[in-house]
Design a protein around this motif. Structure first.
Motif, PDB file in Angstrom:
ATOM      1  N   HIS A  79      -4.947   0.222  -3.477  1.00 53.89           N
ATOM      2  CA  HIS A  79      -5.270   1.458  -2.766  1.00 53.89           C
ATOM      3  C   HIS A  79      -6.323   1.195  -1.697  1.00 53.89           C
ATOM      4  CE1 HIS A  79      -3.561   4.285  -5.856  1.00 53.89           C
ATOM      5  NE2 HIS A  79      -3.329   4.903  -4.715  1.00 53.89           N
ATOM      6  N   SER A  80      -7.050   0.106  -1.935  1.00 55.43           N
ATOM      7  CA  SER A  80      -8.197  -0.166  -1.078  1.00 55.43           C
ATOM      8  C   SER A  80      -7.755  -0.675   0.305  1.00 55.43           C
ATOM      9  CB  SER A  80      -9.090  -1.206  -1.749  1.00 55.43           C
ATOM     10  OG  SER A  80     -10.039  -1.660  -0.841  1.00 55.43           O
ATOM     11  N   SER A  81      -8.304  -0.051   1.327  1.00 55.11           N
ATOM     12  CA  SER A  81      -7.939  -0.444   2.700  1.00 55.11           C
ATOM     13  C   SER A  81      -8.530  -1.808   3.051  1.00 55.11           C
ATOM     14  CB  SER A  81      -8.403   0.618   3.701  1.00 55.11           C
ATOM     15  OG  SER A  81      -9.777   0.831   3.519  1.00 55.11           O
ATOM     16  N   LYS A  82      -9.492  -2.247   2.229  1.00 52.48           N
ATOM     17  CA  LYS A  82     -10.156  -3.519   2.481  1.00 52.48           C
ATOM     18  C   LYS A  82      -9.169  -4.694   2.393  1.00 52.48           C
ATOM     19  CE  LYS A  82     -14.596  -5.573   1.603  1.00 52.48           C
ATOM     20  NZ  LYS A  82     -15.770  -5.617   0.766  1.00 52.48           N
TER      21      LYS A  82
ATOM     22  N   GLU B 146      -6.469  -5.011   3.728  1.00 53.88           N
ATOM     23  CA  GLU B 146      -5.847  -5.290   5.038  1.00 53.88           C
ATOM     24  C   GLU B 146      -6.593  -6.411   5.779  1.00 53.88           C
ATOM     25  OE1 GLU B 146      -4.453  -1.799   7.319  1.00 53.88           O
ATOM     26  OE2 GLU B 146      -5.059  -0.639   5.562  1.00 53.88           O
TER      27      GLU B 146
ATOM     28  N   LYS C 222       3.795  -0.927   3.673  1.00 56.38           N
ATOM     29  CA  LYS C 222       3.414   0.439   3.299  1.00 56.38           C
ATOM     30  C   LYS C 222       4.652   1.171   2.805  1.00 56.38           C
ATOM     31  CE  LYS C 222      -0.842   1.037   5.723  1.00 56.38           C
ATOM     32  NZ  LYS C 222      -1.504   1.329   6.968  1.00 56.38           N
TER      33      LYS C 222
ATOM     34  N   MET D  41       0.838  -1.202   0.000  1.00 61.32           N
ATOM     35  CA  MET D  41       0.000   0.000   0.000  1.00 61.32           C
ATOM     36  C   MET D  41       0.870   1.248   0.000  1.00 61.32           C
ATOM     37  SD  MET D  41      -2.983  -1.291   2.554  1.00 61.32           S
ATOM     38  CE  MET D  41      -4.232  -0.217   1.897  1.00 61.32           C
TER      39      MET D  41
END
Lengths: 227, 300
Positions: A202-205, A207, A215, A39
Motif C-alpha cells: 500500500h505504501s507509495s514508498k 515506487e 496498479k 499496488m
C-alpha cells in the motif's frame, strides 16, 4: 525466457450473490533482476494475484507459466514442489513459528527441501542470519524480536532454499517508517542479485525502489516501467 | 526436521497443559479399566478377615456338629488356614505332619467329582478325613467361585456348607458394587475417550497455522499429516507414560487397596489404551482437514 508469464489470466469471486471479476484478461511477464511493485486499493485483488503467482490459488481461466512450464493444471503436490524449490514467501504478519528460535525458523524450509545435509543447513542459516544482520538474535524467539527484526527473519527464511522468485505480501504493513525503508532496501538488493521480486504494497514508498509498478484497478493492470 | 517440530511442540504452553490433562486422563482411564480388579482386591481382603473370624468362632462353637466332627472341622480349618495353596505337595501331609499313605493320596487323586470341578474352577484342593468321618474340605481359589462349586456339588447330590460365616452380606454387597463398577467403568471410558478426542482435535487446531505455513513452503499434505501424527502421538504417549507413573507413585504412597493390581503394564487394558492412543490420532487426521493456504473469499 521470462521467469513468470501470465496468459489470459482471469479470476472471479462471488460477493453477496454477485459475480465480481477481480482480474480481467491479464497478459504479463515477470523477469529476474527486477523488483515489481503491485499496488491498488483494498479489495482490488493484489493479494489474490500474488497468491496465484505463488501457486497458492488458481486462475478461473488462463495460464500461469513458471520458467516456461504451465503450472495451471498441476496437482497440488506438484505445485507444492514448485513452491519449495522456486518461490520464497514474505507475509505482512511474518508467520514465523512462535515456538521456534530465529535459526530454527530459517532452517525449516531447508529441512523440507531435503536437498541439504545438516552441516550445509547450519552454514546456510548462519550466512542468512548474518545477511539480515541478526547474528546476535539467532537463539531468540520471535516474541523477543521487534516487528522489523521479525520481518528480517521472514526474509532470511524466504531465501533459505535459494529461490528465483520472492513474493512479498505487504511486507511493511506492520512496520514503522524506519523499518519499512530497511525492508524495501533489502528487497531491492535481492532483485539486484538476479531474483524476481514481486511486492504487494500500500505504501507509495515502494515506487522509489521498484523497477516496474503494476496498479490493479477494476480487474485491469496498468503497467508503469520506471527507468 | 522432526527434532525442531517436536522441540517447538513442547515449547507451546497449551501443549504442556494438554500433557497434564492427559496424565490425569490416563490415570483415571487406567483406574476405571481396572475397577473390577480394584474392587476384587478390596473384597478379597475383607473376606480374608471374615474367614479368620469364622475360623476363630468355629473353634469356640461346636453346637452344630458332633464333638468328633467339630474337632475334625477345627483341624481342617486350622490346616486350611496354614497351607500354602501354591505348594500342592504339602496337601498330602496332615496337620500333625504325618504323611498320607499312598492309598490315601491315590484316593484323593481319584476323586472324580473333584476333578470335574477342577475343569470349571481354576484351583480346588481337597483333604480327605483321616478318621471314621469322611469330610472333604474344599478350598476354592477364590471366594467368588464358591457359588459355582456349591451349585456343582448340589447337582451331583453332595450336600455342602459354605463356610463364610457372617460374610454373606459382604458377598451380596460385592455383587451390587461390581455391577455398579461395570457401569462406572464404561461411563468413565466413554467420557475419557470423548475428552481425549476433543483435546487431540484442539492440539491439531493449534498446529494448523504452522501446518499451513509448511504447506506454503512446499510440504505435501501427507507429510504434514505425518508430522501432526507424530506430534499428537508424542503428547499422548508422554501423557500416558506419566499417568502410569503417577499411578505407580500413588500405589507406593499408600493407597494400597485402590491400586494394588491396577497397574500391570502388560494387562489387556493397558494394551487397549496403547492401541487406542495410536488409533485416535490416525482417526483425527484421516478426517478431511484443510491445511491449504487459500484466499478466504469464495471461489468460482
Amino acid at each position: 525466457m521470462s521467469e513468470i508469464e501470465i496468459v489470459n489470466g482471469e479470476k472471479e469471486y462471488i460477493k453477496n450473490k454477485e459475480k465480481i471479476k477481480i482480474l480481467k484478461n491479464l497478459n504479463l511477464k515477470f523477469e529476474k533482476g527486477k523488483l515489481y511493485a503491485i499496488m491498488g486499493e483494498s479489495g482490488s485483488g493484489k493479494t489474490t494475484f500474488l497468491n496465484i503467482i505463488g501457486t497458492l490459488d488458481d486462475f478461473k481461466s488462463g495460464k500461469l507459466l513458471i520458467e516456461g512450464k504451465d503450472i495451471s493444471n498441476l496437482k497440488e503436490d506438484e505445485k507444492a514442489n514448485i513452491r519449495m524449490r522456486k518461490i520464497g514467501f514474505i507475509f505482512q504478519e511474518f508467520y514465523l513459528n512462535p515456538n521456534m528460535t530465529v535459526e530454527e525458523n530459517i532452517e525449516q524450509p531447508m529441512y523440507i527441501n531435503n536437498q541439504y545435509d545438516k552441516e550445509m543447513i547450519k552454514n546456510r542459516t548462519n550466512e542468512l542470519i548474518e545477511t539480515v544482520g541478526l547474528s546476535h538474535r539467532k537463539k531468540h524467539f520471535p516474541r523477543e524480536l521487534s516487528g522489523g527484526e521479525q520481518q528480517r527473519v521472514a526474509i532470511a527464511r524466504a531465501l533459505a532454499n535459494k529461490p528465483d522468485i520472492i513474493l512479498a505480501d505487504e511486507p511493511t504493513g506492520n512496520l514503522d517508517k524506519e523499518n519499512e525503508t530497511k525492508i524495501f532496501e533489502m528487497l531491492k538488493i535481492l532483485s539486484q542479485n538476479n531474483k524476481c521480486v514481486i511486492v504487494v504494497s500500500h505504501s507509495s514508498k515502494i515506487e522509489q525502489y521498484a523497477d516496474v509498478v503494476l496498479k490493479i484497478k477494476e480487474g485491469n493492470i496498468e503497467i508503469n516501467e520506471i527507468s | 526436521m522432526f527434532k525442531n517440530e517436536i522441540k517447538s511442540l513442547f515449547r507451546n504452553k497449551s501443549n504442556k497443559i494438554y500433557i497434564i490433562v492427559f496424565i490425569f486422563l490416563f490415570l483415571i482411564l487406567n483406574l476405571s479399566l481396572n475397577l473390577n480388579i480394584i474392587i476384587d482386591n478390596y473384597y478379597d481382603d475383607k473376606m480374608q478377615k471374615e474367614l479368620e473370624k469364622a475360623i476363630e468362632s468355629s473353634k469356640n462353637q461346636d453346637t452344630a456338629f458332633s464333638e468328633d466332627m467339630s474337632e475334625l472341622m477345627k483341624e481342617y480349618l486350622t490346616y486350611a488356614k496354614k497351607i500354602n495353596i501354591e505348594e500342592i505337595d504339602r496337601m498330602v501331609r496332615t496337620s500333625n505332619g504325618k504323611e498320607l499313605t499312598e492309598e490315601q493320596q491315590q484316593k484323593i487323586q481319584n476323586m472324580q467329582h473333584v476333578e470335574s470341578i477342577e475343569r470349571n474352577v481354576e484351583k480346588i484342593y481337597t483333604i480327605e478325613g483321616l478318621s471314621d468321618w469322611t469330610v472333604y474340605y474344599i478350598l476354592v481359589d477364590s471366594w467368588k467361585n464358591c457359588d459355582d462349586v456349591q451349585n456343582y456339588l448340589d447337582s451331583i447330590g453332595i450336600s455342602s456348607y459354605v463356610n463364610w460365616g457372617t460374610s454373606a452380606e459382604i458377598v451380596e454387597n460385592y455383587e451390587k458394587i461390581n455391577n455398579l463398577a461395570n457401569i462406572i467403568k464404561y461411563t468413565i471410558c466413554g467420557i475419557s475417550l470423548l475428552v481425549l478426542f476433543v483435546c487431540c482435535n484442539n492440539i491439531i487446531k493449534n498446529e494448523k497455522e504452522n501446518a499451513k505455513l509448511l504447506n506454503v513452503f512446499g510440504y505435501k499434505e501427507r507429510k504434514i499429516k505425518n508430522i501432526l501424527f507424530i506430534q499428537l502421538l508424542t503428547i499422548l504417549f508422554l501423557g500416558a507414560c506419566l499417568g502410569y507413573l503417577v499411578s505407580q507413585v500413588l500405589t507406593f504412597a499408600g493407597s494400597y487397596y485402590l491400586l494394588k493390581t491396577s497397574i500391570n503394564v502388560f494387562n489387556i487394558y493397558n494394551i487397549i489404551i496403547l492401541v487406542m492412543m495410536i488409533l485416535l490420532p490416525i482417526f483425527i487426521l484421516t478426517r478431511k482437514f484443510n491445511i491449504e493456504y487459500k484466499s478466504r473469499r469464495r471461489k468460482l
